[in-house]
Design a protein around this motif. Structure first.
Motif, PDB file in Angstrom:
ATOM      1  N   ASN A   2     -12.236   1.785  10.201  1.00 28.72           N
ATOM      2  CA  ASN A   2     -11.162   2.501   9.508  1.00 28.72           C
ATOM      3  C   ASN A   2     -10.120   1.572   8.920  1.00 28.72           C
ATOM      4  O   ASN A   2      -9.953   0.425   9.366  1.00 28.72           O
ATOM      5  CB  ASN A   2     -10.458   3.471  10.471  1.00 28.72           C
ATOM      6  CG  ASN A   2     -11.189   4.791  10.579  1.00 28.72           C
ATOM      7  OD1 ASN A   2     -12.177   5.014   9.896  1.00 28.72           O
ATOM      8  ND2 ASN A   2     -10.713   5.660  11.443  1.00 28.72           N
TER       9      ASN A   2
ATOM     10  N   ASP B 206       0.818  -1.210   0.000  1.00 26.70           N
ATOM     11  CA  ASP B 206       0.000   0.000   0.000  1.00 26.70           C
ATOM     12  C   ASP B 206       0.852   1.260   0.000  1.00 26.70           C
ATOM     13  O   ASP B 206       0.339   2.364   0.172  1.00 26.70           O
ATOM     14  CB  ASP B 206      -0.960  -0.004   1.197  1.00 26.70           C
ATOM     15  CG  ASP B 206      -2.122  -0.971   0.972  1.00 26.70           C
ATOM     16  OD1 ASP B 206      -2.670  -0.968  -0.141  1.00 26.70           O
ATOM     17  OD2 ASP B 206      -2.447  -1.738   1.886  1.00 26.70           O
TER      18      ASP B 206
ATOM     19  N   PHE C  47      -2.980   2.565   6.716  1.00 27.14           N
ATOM     20  CA  PHE C  47      -1.955   2.259   5.725  1.00 27.14           C
ATOM     21  C   PHE C  47      -0.719   1.672   6.409  1.00 27.14           C
ATOM     22  O   PHE C  47      -0.521   1.835   7.619  1.00 27.14           O
ATOM     23  CB  PHE C  47      -1.553   3.516   4.955  1.00 27.14           C
ATOM     24  CG  PHE C  47      -2.629   4.059   4.052  1.00 27.14           C
ATOM     25  CD1 PHE C  47      -2.850   3.502   2.799  1.00 27.14           C
ATOM     26  CD2 PHE C  47      -3.418   5.121   4.462  1.00 27.14           C
ATOM     27  CE1 PHE C  47      -3.837   4.000   1.970  1.00 27.14           C
ATOM     28  CE2 PHE C  47      -4.406   5.634   3.637  1.00 27.14           C
ATOM     29  CZ  PHE C  47      -4.626   5.071   2.387  1.00 27.14           C
TER      30      PHE C  47
ATOM     31  N   TYR D  24      -6.635   6.179   6.914  1.00 29.65           N
ATOM     32  CA  TYR D  24      -7.310   6.679   5.723  1.00 29.65           C
ATOM     33  C   TYR D  24      -8.421   7.643   6.127  1.00 29.65           C
ATOM     34  O   TYR D  24      -9.257   7.321   6.985  1.00 29.65           O
ATOM     35  CB  TYR D  24      -7.892   5.515   4.917  1.00 29.65           C
ATOM     36  CG  TYR D  24      -8.830   5.973   3.822  1.00 29.65           C
ATOM     37  CD1 TYR D  24      -8.337   6.631   2.697  1.00 29.65           C
ATOM     38  CD2 TYR D  24     -10.207   5.774   3.923  1.00 29.65           C
ATOM     39  CE1 TYR D  24      -9.186   7.073   1.696  1.00 29.65           C
ATOM     40  CE2 TYR D  24     -11.069   6.203   2.926  1.00 29.65           C
ATOM     41  CZ  TYR D  24     -10.559   6.850   1.819  1.00 29.65           C
ATOM     42  OH  TYR D  24     -11.401   7.292   0.841  1.00 29.65           O
TER      43      TYR D  24
ATOM     44  N   LYS E 142     -12.647  16.229   3.764  1.00 26.19           N
ATOM     45  CA  LYS E 142     -12.084  15.019   4.362  1.00 26.19           C
ATOM     46  C   LYS E 142     -12.635  14.837   5.769  1.00 26.19           C
ATOM     47  O   LYS E 142     -12.800  15.799   6.505  1.00 26.19           O
ATOM     48  CB  LYS E 142     -10.557  15.089   4.390  1.00 26.19           C
ATOM     49  CG  LYS E 142      -9.928  15.057   3.010  1.00 26.19           C
ATOM     50  CD  LYS E 142      -8.416  14.912   3.085  1.00 26.19           C
ATOM     51  CE  LYS E 142      -7.809  14.808   1.692  1.00 26.19           C
ATOM     52  NZ  LYS E 142      -6.352  14.557   1.740  1.00 26.19           N
TER      53      LYS E 142
ATOM     54  N   TRP F 166     -11.810   9.541   5.131  1.00 23.00           N
ATOM     55  CA  TRP F 166     -12.916   9.467   4.194  1.00 23.00           C
ATOM     56  C   TRP F 166     -13.015  10.789   3.432  1.00 23.00           C
ATOM     57  O   TRP F 166     -12.790  11.867   3.993  1.00 23.00           O
ATOM     58  CB  TRP F 166     -14.214   9.192   4.921  1.00 23.00           C
ATOM     59  CG  TRP F 166     -14.236   7.868   5.650  1.00 23.00           C
ATOM     60  CD1 TRP F 166     -13.261   6.919   5.660  1.00 23.00           C
ATOM     61  CD2 TRP F 166     -15.287   7.376   6.480  1.00 23.00           C
ATOM     62  NE1 TRP F 166     -13.628   5.860   6.444  1.00 23.00           N
ATOM     63  CE2 TRP F 166     -14.880   6.106   6.960  1.00 23.00           C
ATOM     64  CE3 TRP F 166     -16.530   7.870   6.869  1.00 23.00           C
ATOM     65  CZ2 TRP F 166     -15.663   5.336   7.806  1.00 23.00           C
ATOM     66  CZ3 TRP F 166     -17.322   7.104   7.709  1.00 23.00           C
ATOM     67  CH2 TRP F 166     -16.896   5.844   8.168  1.00 23.00           C
TER      68      TRP F 166
END
Length: 338
Positions: free
Chosen positions: A216, A154, A219, A225, A237, A227
């Motif tokens: 959630n 990722d 990474f 991350y 965000k 939304w």
């Protein structure tokens, strides 16, 4: 006049001869071994990649270091790394080596025959598992002499240091150094199970999210991350307070399917479950519309046939998959966003 010319050009001619002599002495095999060790960060792995024993790797590196009069690697029992001089030598050698390899590949292509050789491919974990890995088997049926190494991560793999030929990336690509071919839009869809929706209801606006249980994704870098939503044409965000957090996209999906909460999922993850009724989507009118799935590579020059065929195959096959079942809902509701 002849004497003057000889005296004028003598040292320069000697310099050329010395350079050529040094080039012959510093063997191509030793430089290739050096490049392999630098990439793999391991003598054993470099030997496997070159098809030679570890002792041969060591001898080639020792010979090269003696010829150059400098130490190229710092070695411990657990790791191998380039010295400062090694870094300089690597950066100087790599373009030339790449040029030679490209020339060899081009000559092989000109001779015809089926594509062959190794392709190193990188992809994000979720997209790689769901989309890329199943298609690799189909590609191998068509081109059995092409070997593929798929690396799931990722984080953005480095084309040069990681030896990547092709990378699949999600979201937005702003790197001018790479060629990014857009495959399909990447829709981020807020989802819940029907059971959760019946018990807790569904959010209708960004302001409602704090009243719901969030799941959630973290990474590999450690970042959570956020939304994303598009409200009145602006990107908003949201970092929800999580009920559950996972560093694996499939675990996030499974938790949503089990009714543990809501999460913003990529369309390729959610589409089959939305179509079957196992998931319901909400706030589609606020879904961001500037994210995509990309197929990336460094250059079109001297591209080997296996790479060109792989790119064409993946672009065609992925675009025919049903990965965007929520697109119609997102598009039809987008005009009513407030």
């Amino acid at each position: 006049m002849d004497s003057t010319m000889l005296n004028h050009h003598g040292p320069q001619a000697e310099e050329v001869v010395d350079t050529l002599s040094a080039g012959f002495t510093t063997s191509y095999a030793a430089v290739m071994t050096f490049i392999a060790v630098a990439k793999e960060e391991s003598f054993a792995k470099a030997g496997d990649r070159l098809g030679i024993g570890r002792s041969s790797v060591s001898r080639n590196i020792q010979k090269l270091e003696q010829q150059l009069g400098t130490k190229l690697f710092s070695r411990t029992t657990r790791s191998v790394g380039l010295t400062a001089e090694g870094e300089i030598f690597y950066e100087s050698c790599k373009p030339g080596i790449d040029g030679i390899l490209n020339a060899i590949e081009r000559m092989r292509d000109l001779r015809g025959g089926p594509p062959r050789g190794l392709l190193r491919v990188s992809s994000t974990v979720g997209f790689g598992r769901k989309v890329i890995a199943p298609l690799l088997m189909q590609f191998r049926v068509l081109y059995p002499e092409v070997s593929i190494e798929l690396m799931l991560t990722d984080t953005f793999a480095n084309f040069t240091s990681d030896g990547i030929d092709i990378a699949f990336r999600n979201g937005r690509v702003d790197d001018s150094q790479i060629i990014a071919r857009r495959i399909i839009p990447m829709h981020m869809i807020l989802c819940a199970s029907p059971e959760y929706a019946e018990q807790k209801g569904l959010p209708m606006h960004v302001d409602d999210l704090s009243r719901h249980r969030a799941i959630n994704f973290r990474f590999s870098s450690g970042r959570i991350y956020e939304w994303e939503f598009k409200v009145k044409g602006a990107l908003v965000k949201h970092a929800p307070s999580a009920h559950l957090t996972f560093n694996d996209a499939d675990l996030v999906l499974n938790a949503v399917l089990e009714g543990e909460g809501i999460a913003q999922l990529a369309g390729y993850q959610a589409c089959d479950h939305i179509a079957s009724g196992r998931l319901v989507s909400c706030m589609n009118q606020f879904a961001p519309d500037d994210r995509n799935h990309f197929l990336c590579y460094l250059s079109k020059q001297h591209m080997p046939s296996r790479m060109r065929l792989f790119i064409d195959f993946m672009l065609e096959r992925i675009r025919t998959l049903n990965l965007q079942c929520a697109v119609d809902a997102v598009a039809s509701n987008g005009a009513s966003a407030v």
